[in-house]
Design an enzyme around this catalytic site. Structure first.
Site, short mmCIF file in Angstrom:
data_model
loop_
_atom_site.label_atom_id
_atom_site.label_comp_id
_atom_site.label_asym_id
_atom_site.label_seq_id
_atom_site.Cartn_x
_atom_site.Cartn_y
_atom_site.Cartn_z
N ASP A 121 0.81 -0.91 0.17
CA ASP A 121 0.12 -0.27 0.16
C ASP A 121 0.78 1.11 0.00
OD1 ASP A 121 0.68 -0.90 2.44
OD2 ASP A 121 -0.64 0.84 3.65
N GLU A 188 0.01 -1.32 5.91
CA GLU A 188 1.10 -0.53 7.09
C GLU A 188 1.14 0.47 7.02
OE1 GLU A 188 5.34 1.14 7.92
OE2 GLU A 188 3.64 1.48 6.29
ZN LIG Z 1 6.74 2.15 4.30
#
Ligand SMILES: [Zn+2]
Length: 489
Positions: A121, A188
């Site tokens: 992401d 994340e």
């Molecule tokens: Zn990162």
């Protein structure tokens, strides 16, 4: 009188001699470098795949209202198609729908497994900055020796390099001795509370305890450390935690035409000045000391003299280093006021004023240490200290070893790929998915096998993010060597 002068002179001579001897014996040319190893990486393929990966807009917004899921499904499907060997040989489990976990079962079950991880992401493009990009941020343009776009460094390059390395190993018939997990998180940038956390729970439920894990969190740096000509690789052995506190100042309200001597805004302002002028105590010890020593050994005479003689110059070194934001952050829990709220009308004195302060916790501090420090420094009962929005603070991670076989392996591979690199332990200032994975790992490392300069670093979460093609090739080579050698360490 002459006698006193003479003995003073002698003491001075002795002192200078001690400083010189210590300085001259403080040098970096210690351990031998391993031979460089070249790996036959298909540059065209890795570049093409990196470019395509950037084009799939896997943006984490952190807001359920605007969060799209289709690009994540597309990315997973694309990974399956593009890396069929990995998919076939390792098997893919999807956790929390879009986070990917591959398992490469090792032949020796006595060895604890390891985990190599990266996230796919990316952060959004800052509104209004789209036009500042040299190439559209999701174009994956390949030019000038770089692949350009959001996610190029953070962290799709990690994902691609790992997948390419495993493909290459499979093509060469390699089978691992030690079980290797590859995980690619999909959230994340917003905390990893679905992906990395889910994968950690999934592995834990199977009784998995990792020997070590490797995530993003630092790079090989080129020219980033002033005065150091060689490439520097801080392999991060810990990451800082965070805590947000509200300072709520109470004062007399009323009409602005006749203000009291002190009102809530004054009280808050004074508290903020106090906490900024009196930071949490810190210093060069533990990871920081090891890092500074490693750097200083490669530096000029003055830096070497300071580091070699901390018994005399420790304070000076700390204050000099503390002048830069990064040198300060390395040494202590940082204090950053980020939000201030007070008042609604120009002629009304507000009875409360609130400042939210973001702290990044050094491994030596706890949340209670912060509160004790604030209470002491502010020393004003009119200021309440409370958790911002009841968010539980996240402590700094445990500190992993830099004297074990795993660190030695990570270091050796760095030098096999990049040659004469100064490798030191370091600390990640932000957060990574490893805050989850470290719960099931004996040791956790945060380091990407890619070289960056200051210009590259400015693209990180910023404009003109890019990754050098040479990094994709060398990064792939590094993961290849790492997996190849992981069985014997
Ligand atoms: Zn990162």
């Amino acid at each position: 009188m002459r006698k006193i002068l003479l003995s003073l002179g002698l003491v001075l001579c002795l002192l200078i001699a001690v400083l010189l001897v210590r300085t001259l014996s403080f040098s970096g040319a210690s351990s031998e470098l391993p031979e460089m190893v070249s790996v036959d990486v298909d540059e065209e393929r890795v570049v093409q795949n990196m470019s395509r990966a950037i084009q799939i807009q896997t943006v984490s917004t952190g807001d359920p209202e605007t969060q799209e899921t289709a690009p994540f499904a597309e990315y997973v499907a694309w990974t399956r198609e593009t890396y069929p060997e990995v998919h076939e040989q390792l098997g893919l489990e999807l956790i929390a729908e879009h986070s990917m976990l591959f398992t490469w079962a090792g032949s020796n079950t006595d060895l604890k497994p390891i985990l190599l991880t990266a996230h796919y992401d990316v952060v959004p493009i800052a509104p209004g900055s789209e036009g500042d990009w040299s190439y559209p941020p999701f174009s994956g343009t390949v030019t000038g020796g770089y692949v350009w776009g959001r996610g190029a460094l953070d962290d799709k390059s990690g994902v691609i390099a790992m997948l390419e390395a495993v493909t290459l190993l499979i093509e060469q018939g390699f089978t691992p001795e030690r079980t290797i997990y590859l995980s690619f998180g999909h959230d994340e940038e917003v905390g990893g509370n679905l992906g990395a956390k889910g994968i950690t729970e999934h592995l834990r439920s199977q009784g998995v305890q990792l020997a070590w894990s490797l995530d993003e969190g630092s790079f090989v740096t080129d020219g980033v450390v002033p005065g150091i000509a060689k490439l520097m690789a801080p392999i991060n052995v810990a990451e800082k935690g965070w805590a947000n506190y509200d300072l709520v100042a109470h004062g007399p309200g009323g009409h602005s035409s006749m203000p009291e001597k002190e009102v809530a805004v004054d009280i808050l302002a004074q508290a903020l000045v106090k906490i900024r002028q009196n930071p949490m105590s810190g210093g060069i010890d533990g990871i920081g000391e090891e890092m500074i020593d490693g750097i200083a050994k490669e530096g000029g005479f003055v830096l070497r003299m300071l580091a070699a003689n901390k018994w005399l110059f420790g304070g000076l070194l700390e204050s000099q280093l503390g002048k830069s934001p990064s040198g300060n952050a390395m040494q202590r829990t940082t204090t950053a006021p980020t939000i201030v709220r007070a008042g609604v009308k120009v002629n009304v004195i507000t009875p409360t004023a609130v400042a939210t302060v973001n702290f990044r916790l050094h491994p030596r501090d706890t949340a209670a240490d912060i509160v004790a420090h604030l209470t002491k420094v502010i020393d004003d009962e009119r200021v309440e200290i409370k958790l911002h929005q009841d968010q539980e603070p996240s402590l700094a991670s445990p500190v992993s070893s830099w004297e074990n076989d795993a660190f030695a392996l990570l270091k050796r591979v760095t030098q096999q790929v990049y040659g004469d690199v100064v490798v030191v332990p370091g600390i990640t200032m932000g957060g990574t998915d490893t805050k989850h994975y470290s719960q099931i790992a004996d040791d956790s490392y945060r380091f990407q096998y890619m070289v960056v300069n200051s210009e590259d670093l400015s693209g990180f979460h910023g404009t003109n993010e890019r990754v050098a093609i040479s990094n994709l090739v060398k990064g792939t080579a590094a993961y290849f060597l790492l997996i190849q050698q992981a069985g014997i360490e």
